[in-house]
Write a protein that holds these residues in place. Structure first.
Motif, PDB file in Angstrom:
ATOM      1  N   ILE A 337     -26.790  57.361  47.015  1.00  0.00           N
ATOM      2  CA  ILE A 337     -27.343  57.121  45.674  1.00  0.00           C
ATOM      3  C   ILE A 337     -28.670  56.374  45.786  1.00  0.00           C
ATOM      4  O   ILE A 337     -29.645  56.702  45.093  1.00  0.00           O
ATOM      5  CB  ILE A 337     -26.331  56.336  44.829  1.00  0.00           C
ATOM      6  N   ARG A 341     -32.519  57.518  44.564  1.00  0.00           N
ATOM      7  CA  ARG A 341     -33.363  56.686  43.693  1.00  0.00           C
ATOM      8  C   ARG A 341     -34.726  56.457  44.335  1.00  0.00           C
ATOM      9  O   ARG A 341     -35.758  56.511  43.667  1.00  0.00           O
ATOM     10  CB  ARG A 341     -32.667  55.356  43.418  1.00  0.00           C
ATOM     11  N   TYR A 361     -18.220  54.250  37.595  1.00  0.00           N
ATOM     12  CA  TYR A 361     -19.391  54.020  36.748  1.00  0.00           C
ATOM     13  C   TYR A 361     -19.657  52.530  36.611  1.00  0.00           C
ATOM     14  O   TYR A 361     -20.802  52.071  36.719  1.00  0.00           O
ATOM     15  CB  TYR A 361     -19.172  54.648  35.371  1.00  0.00           C
ATOM     16  N   PHE A 364     -20.969  51.149  40.132  1.00  0.00           N
ATOM     17  CA  PHE A 364     -22.343  51.555  40.438  1.00  0.00           C
ATOM     18  C   PHE A 364     -23.342  50.982  39.439  1.00  0.00           C
ATOM     19  O   PHE A 364     -24.498  50.732  39.784  1.00  0.00           O
ATOM     20  CB  PHE A 364     -22.438  53.080  40.465  1.00  0.00           C
ATOM     21  N   ASN A 365     -22.895  50.782  38.213  1.00  0.00           N
ATOM     22  CA  ASN A 365     -23.789  50.204  37.220  1.00  0.00           C
ATOM     23  C   ASN A 365     -24.134  48.762  37.588  1.00  0.00           C
ATOM     24  O   ASN A 365     -25.260  48.309  37.384  1.00  0.00           O
ATOM     25  CB  ASN A 365     -23.119  50.256  35.851  1.00  0.00           C
ATOM     26  N   VAL A 371     -27.090  54.123  35.777  1.00  0.00           N
ATOM     27  CA  VAL A 371     -26.077  55.108  36.138  1.00  0.00           C
ATOM     28  C   VAL A 371     -25.611  55.793  34.863  1.00  0.00           C
ATOM     29  O   VAL A 371     -25.491  55.153  33.809  1.00  0.00           O
ATOM     30  CB  VAL A 371     -24.879  54.449  36.868  1.00  0.00           C
ATOM     31  N   CYS A 386     -28.385  58.707  38.799  1.00  0.00           N
ATOM     32  CA  CYS A 386     -27.038  58.888  39.349  1.00  0.00           C
ATOM     33  C   CYS A 386     -26.074  59.177  38.210  1.00  0.00           C
ATOM     34  O   CYS A 386     -26.020  58.417  37.236  1.00  0.00           O
ATOM     35  CB  CYS A 386     -26.589  57.645  40.114  1.00  0.00           C
TER      36      CYS A 386
END
Length: 1247
Positions: A337, A341, A361, A364-365, A371, A386
């Motif tokens: 990821i 980016r 979610y 990763f956030n 995200v 992502c």
């Protein structure tokens, strides 16, 4: 003041005050409608048309190929006029190329069912076909060798930004801008301009060393840098033809070379053509030299397997990470990821279940900040770099040509071993096959035995190598125990059976067995031998759990996850432990505060649901419950409290072990038996390892503790070893065809259904053997041309016909005889001494005596036969095999059964079902074991001359007598009917039997053509030619789509679709088929409901209730009271389902193994009341289905309503569209669609 003064001052105006610049800018940005560009009345143009009614009867043969476009001023953006532009002949949505026009913003993420998918990687034949057609029509000038900048395969790429007049082109290195190159110059000159200039940096430094101290102060001490002398590279070129030998480098320069995965340097690397297993036992000291700047930095040192995987990601390869639980697979996903980016591309993270998507979610956030999340009913930040989603949503996006695919660099498949799931595993295969060539694949999985095989399939399918990275062991080792205590003095009875090295401790197991035996004896003394089971009542269970928890707490083994493979037992265990308190007063306060804060998003009645009240009560004691029957919001509360350590004991089902890393110090198995929908069975090794892997927290625990409760007894040693130490299940294909897949691929004609089947994991073996088959086909073609160069003589034509019929008959016998002989009634006939008629090799149409049926798997029947085989003096130009003799058995020369002369020469054969011609009703009295033992003894060299035993001699003598009597006609043998008791369950068997009888009649009719002189020599000529032809056809078939395992099923499904008018006679998808493409599941029956207007007279609540039968899967024992219209709707759906089943049965289309019932009306009344906006507390009282399952059903129902609404839009049914929107709005409310805690902004939820 006087009037004159007022008049005087009225002429005086205040000084002008200019507007604030900030306000003007704010209005300019926030109120675009006030700009001149939107003054449409200044730009509107109208052309008056004269009315001519006669023109309505005239048609123009030419298609309108122009349209009007608005012209904007390049500086101000104002509309300056209109211009006529050409319309492309081919619509962009029909192309598979990345250069086609993007979709509208509203469809860019999810795609459109009217859009074709992009061309997947590995479809070379389809690509070549597309290029050939484009070349013929002149649409493209294909030049694969010399492709111009800005073009791909001759197509112009989209290189001009909106509003710009010039394109931006880059050279092959991706950095050099080609703006100054004259496009009129030949391509060769352009390449000369782009030719890189080789600069010898070392030579430049040497020639400019006199400038080194130019800017130094005079008073500074000048030190001449010491540089090592460069090593000289000598290349000797001798006058020799062998260039490789004459260019010898005698002294290599000292240049560091990074060969991390080179097979020449790494020893012991297992690899195939398209996959390579990386050796993670060796460190990677050059990691930071090769990756100087990390795309994402970690606060800890990466493990070797993580470094190896990251290196391969940076190099642009596919990566398959198969690591133990808690080893850190997510690090690889995070780095992919981060790479996307940094590269300004996009990444997609897929998970097997929606709950895991929400959790990922959230994670990763927190890590990346930007995200997106895509679920069936939710879309958050769809433009993020992502995106997190389930695999089904990604499949839909690929079929619908989502524009996300254009910028996609990585697709991460979490829990890829979910491909073994019988119901949904095929989705993973579809997605892997459909991904375009520019996408890098990252697969994360638990350890499985055949990682290299699976990786080789992915690499072979995508035509790109896959690197496999595995971990050799768990970061936190596990110790497995058996617990036999039942309370009181026995509460500490815990025995080690598998240590942290993986060794089975037999002593610990025996001690557990002895202790459990002692407990049972004590129980019998107290309650008598008929006192029932020790744990048959809840009181004994409660006593055991209280003592066990006290044992864990005293040994510092909390927190613990207790896997209980029953939802009801999870709830019951938690209720029984209300007296157990595992939290402090401060922890109770925090749990109460957090729980109430999370419930603020619910309405007051929903906060008073019985399940909510029960769970809050047990949570305050540090005990949690987690299973599918719990409301989603409550499950998330339990997960968050468990992560923070406030939940000390968690009763959970198997789903808790899927995905997110929520480890505990201890894992407990309440039982090792589960019901899989078909039967109760012990846990498979993969299931046990998946759950046991939650034990042991990295960095906190030296070892993880796994405890198996032995409530009903200690499992036997074989079961225990197989479960704890067994090999996990291999990754296997669950690929199957669905109507939606077929219609979607037929709609996008370039990607064929056959191509999809051919590239599935199911056909992996065929895929690997393709090159070998091509070589064999070349040899077979050569052999055929040599043997069949001249036409067959006319007098041999009848024998050629006989060969074809005999071949077809033999193929049918090979298929049907194992079925016929395995019938229970026929199996009972196979007793020792049973006389059968057989044809095996040179023993043609002979009698045999059945001895035993435990031979090899392919040839299980051992039979005693007379040794009447005679060596054929004729030498043939082909291998004389069983097929040759079986064909001879159908001829007139071998029409008789038995032997002409009596003989005592005998042998024992192992024959297959196909070799049995008939089973007679005659039984001989023999001792089968003695016959076999006597014969096998005489096969030993030193006993070969021993006399035949009396038992064996008697059996042979009796067989010889019967055989001779049958041959002379003195005795007639009655035969057992093999088809009379056949329980026909499918149309396939009936069809095969009809075919067998028909071919047998044809053979009997053609038998007279074999009654000729020199039959064998004449037939040998035909046989040789036909075998060469058959060999050639065999390899042709193996290389064709007809050899695919699912090809017959595909053809049968096409017949179903044609009869139902989803496709036409040319297999083109028509309107019903396009509607069915948009359905997730049950595409045929839902499409039929739409087109047959079943919902026309129903209101939205009734439609929602009826459609719930397609998403509800649980069982209920409550009888529903339905309204008249609901009952009529149920009957209509059942009638249509019966019609579809009848059509599928007609064409022999079966359901896949393990598929549940298509219709389940158990929740119709509940959904109906919910759609009428009744409170959730009221609808729960109408059924015995748990709250969480009701919520899940209604959430899935909402997705189905959206699909039906889209179908209504497609066919222009505005009334049905309005009803679907109203129904969707009615059910999407309150606790059922409460926002997930994981998708809530982090500042609103504080742990």
């Amino acid at each position: 003041m006087s009037r004159n003064q007022d008049t005087f001052f009225s002429d005086i105006k205040p000084p002008p005050i200019f507007d604030e610049l900030g306000d003007r800018i704010k209005d300019y940005i926030l109120k675009p409608e006030s700009l001149a560009i939107h003054k449409w009345e200044r730009s509107q143009t109208n052309w008056n048309r004269s009315i001519n009614l006669d023109s309505l009867f005239e048609t123009d043969d030419l298609v309108v190929d122009t349209t009007l476009e608005v012209v904007y001023d390049p500086l101000t953006g104002e509309i300056s006029g209109l211009q006529e532009v050409s319309v492309p002949v081919e619509e962009d949505e029909d192309g598979l190329s990345m250069s086609r026009a993007p979709l509208p913003p509203s469809q860019a993420t999810r795609g459109s069912t009217m859009q074709d998918p992009f061309l997947p990687a590995g479809f070379e034949e389809e690509l070549q076909k597309m290029l050939d057609e484009a070349t013929k029509t002149g649409d493209m000038l294909i030049d694969l060798d010399n492709d111009e900048p800005g073009k791909f395969l001759g197509e112009d790429l989209i290189t001009i930004a909106p509003g710009a007049s010039e394109s931006v082109l880059f050279a092959e290195d991706g950095c050099t801008l080609l703006k100054d190159i004259n496009k009129d110059e030949p391509l060769e000159l352009q390449k000369e301009v782009l030719e890189p200039i080789n600069i010898n940096v070392e030579e430049m430094i040497d020639s400019n060393t006199h400038l080194a101290g130019l800017w130094q102060d005079d008073n500074e001490k000048q030190e001449e840098p010491k540089r090592p002398k460069p090593k000289k590279v000598e290349i000797e070129i001798e006058k020799d033809d062998n260039f490789l030998e004459c260019t010898v480098i005698h002294q290599l320069p000292e240049i560091p070379v990074l060969n991390i995965t080179s097979s020449a340097i790494k020893m012991g690397v297992t690899s195939t053509e398209w996959a390579e297993m990386i050796d993670v036992s060796k460190p990677v000291p050059e990691f930071h030299e090769k990756i100087t700047e990390m795309a994402h930095k970690y606060p800890f040192e990466l493990d070797t397997f993580q470094k190896q995987a990251i290196l391969k990601l940076v190099e642009g390869h596919h990566v398959f990470v198969a690591a133990h639980t808690s080893a850190g697979k997510t690090v690889v996903a995070e780095y992919a990821i981060a790479l996307s980016r940094r590269n300004c591309t996009r990444a997609i993270y897929t998970s097997p279940i929606k709950a895991l998507s929400n959790q990922k979610y959230n994670d990763f956030n927190k890590t990346f900040g930007e995200v997106g999340l895509l679920t069936g009913d939710l879309q958050i930040n769809a433009t993020a770099s992502c995106l997190v989603m389930t695999t089904e949503i990604l499949r839909s996006m690929l079929y619908c040509g989502s524009d996300v695919t254009r910028d996609l660099e990585f697709v991460i498949f979490d829990e890829v071993h979910y491909i073994n799931n019988a119901e949904r595993g095929y989705v993973w295969e579809e997605v892997l096959i459909l991904l375009p060539a520019h996408v890098s694949i990252v697969m994360l999985s638990a350890t499985v035995p055949n990682t290299l095989q699976f990786a080789d399939w992915v690499g072979r399918t995508k035509k790109r190598k896959v690197y496999v990275v595995s971990t050799p062991k768990r970061p936190v080792p596990l110790c497995h125990y058996l617990y036999t205590g039942s309370g009181g003095k026995s509460k500490n009875e815990r025995f080690l059976v598998i240590d942290q090295e993986g060794n089975f401790r037999l002593r610990g197991y025996n001690d557990a067995v002895a202790a459990k035996k002692a407990r049972e004896n004590e129980y019998k003394k107290s309650f008598g031998p008929k006192g029932g089971k020790q744990f048959g009542n809840s009181k004994a269970e409660q006593t055991m759990w209280v003592a066990f928890i006290d044992h864990l707490r005293s040994n510092d083994k909390l927190p613990v996850v207790a896997f209980t493979l029953s939802r009801n037992r999870c709830d019951q265990n938690a209720e029984n432990l209300m007296s157990v308190d595992l939290t402090t007063a401060r922890e109770k306060s925090h749990i109460r505060s957090f729980f109430n804060k999370c419930l603020q998003r619910l309405k007051a009645p929903d906060r008073r649901l019985p399940q909510v009240i029960r769970l809050q009560r047990v949570l305050e004691n540090g005990i949690g419950v987690h299973h599918s029957g719990i409301l989603p919001l409550l499950k998330e509360i339990v997960e968050m409290l468990f992560q923070t350590g406030h939940v000390k004991l968690l009763f959970a089902t198997e789903t808790f072990a899927m995905g997110v890393n929520m480890p505990a110090r201890t894992v407990v198995f309440d039982d090792i038996t589960k019901f899989d929908g078909v039967q109760s069975r012990s846990l498979a090794p993969a299931e046990y390892i998946q759950m046991a892997g939650r034990a042991g927290r990295r960095g906190l625990d030296d070892t993880g503790t796994v405890i198996l409760l032995c409530k009903e007894g200690v499992p036997d040693q074989v079961t225990l070893k197989g479960m704890m130490l067994g090999t996990p299940q291999q990754l296997s294909s669950q690929f199957r065809l669905t109507y939606a897949m077929i219609l979607s691929l037929l709609r996008a004609a370039t990607v064929s259904v056959e191509g999809m089947m051919q590239r599935s994991f199911r056909e992996f073996h065929q895929l690997c053997q393709a090159d070998n088959y091509r070589k064999q086909l070349e040899l077979a073609e050569q052999e055929y041309s040599e043997k069949c160069s001249t036409p067959l003589s006319s007098h041999l034509a009848p024998l050629a016909t006989f060969y074809d019929t005999a071949t077809a008959y033999i193929d049918v016998l090979n298929e049907i005889m194992p079925i016929l002989l395995n019938q229970p009634k026929v199996v009972k006939e196979f007793v020792p001494g049973k006389v059968i008629i057989l044809s095996a090799g040179p023993y043609i149409n002979q009698l045999g005596v059945f001895l035993i049926g435990n031979g090899p798997r392919q040839t299980p029947y051992k039979v005693l036969v007379l040794n009447t085989a005679k060596e054929d003096s004729v030498r043939y130009n082909f291998d004389v095999d069983d097929n040759w003799y079986r064909m001879l058995s159908f001829s007139a020369s071998y029409d008789n059964i038995g032997t002409e002369e009596s003989t005592m020469d005998h042998t024992i054969l192992c024959i297959a079902p196909k070799n049995i011609i008939a089973v007679t009703k005659l039984n001989l009295k023999i001792d089968a074991n003695m016959v076999i033992q006597d014969f096998e003894q005489r096969q030993i060299p030193r006993f070969k001359d021993a006399p035949v035993g009396s038992k064996c001699a008697s059996a042979v003598q009796e067989l010889s007598r019967v055989s001779h009597a049958v041959r002379t006609g003195a005795t007639a043998l009655d035969r057992v009917s093999l088809t009379q008791s056949l329980a026909v369950s499918t149309g396939d068997i009936l069809h095969t039997l009809d075919k067998m009888n028909k071919l047998k009649a044809e053979l009997d009719a053609q038998k007279k053509s074999t009654d000729i002189a020199n039959f064998k020599s004449e037939f040998a000529i035909v046989y040789e030619r036909k075998q060469a032809e058959r060999k050639r056809d065999k390899y042709k078939r193996l290389l064709s789509f007809e050899s695919l395992a699912l090809y017959p099923d595909y053809q049968r499904r096409l017949l179903v679709l044609r009869e139902l008018n989803y496709i036409d006679e040319h297999d083109s998808v028509i309107i019903k088929g396009r509607v069915a493409c948009g359905m997730g599941t049950n595409e045929l029956i839902i499409s039929e409901l739409v087109f047959r207007n079943v919902f026309t007279d129903k209101d939205p609540a009734e439609i929602a209730a009826l459609l719930s039968c397609f998403v509800f899967q649980a069982k209920t024992r409550v009888d529903q009271v339905l309204t008249d219209k609901l009952a009529a709707g149920v009957a209509a759906i059942q009638k249509i389902d019966e019609e579809l089943c009848a059509i599928e049965s007609k064409y022999m289309v079966g359901q896949f193994e393990g598929q549940g019932e298509r219709l389940n009306f158990g929740l119709v009344r509940v959904v109906y009341e919910w759609a009428l906006e009744k409170p959730f507390a009221e609808i729960v009282e109408l059924t015995d289905v748990q709250e969480g399952i009701i919520v899940r059903c209604i959430q899935q129902l909402h997705e189905l309503l959206v699909d039906v609404k889209d179908a209504a839009v497609g066919i222009g049914d505005t009334m049905l569209q309005a009803k679907m929107m109203e129904a969707s709005t009615a059910i999407k409310r309150d606790i059922v669609f409460a926002a997930s805690l994981y998708t809530t902004p982090r500042d609103t939820i504080t742990l």
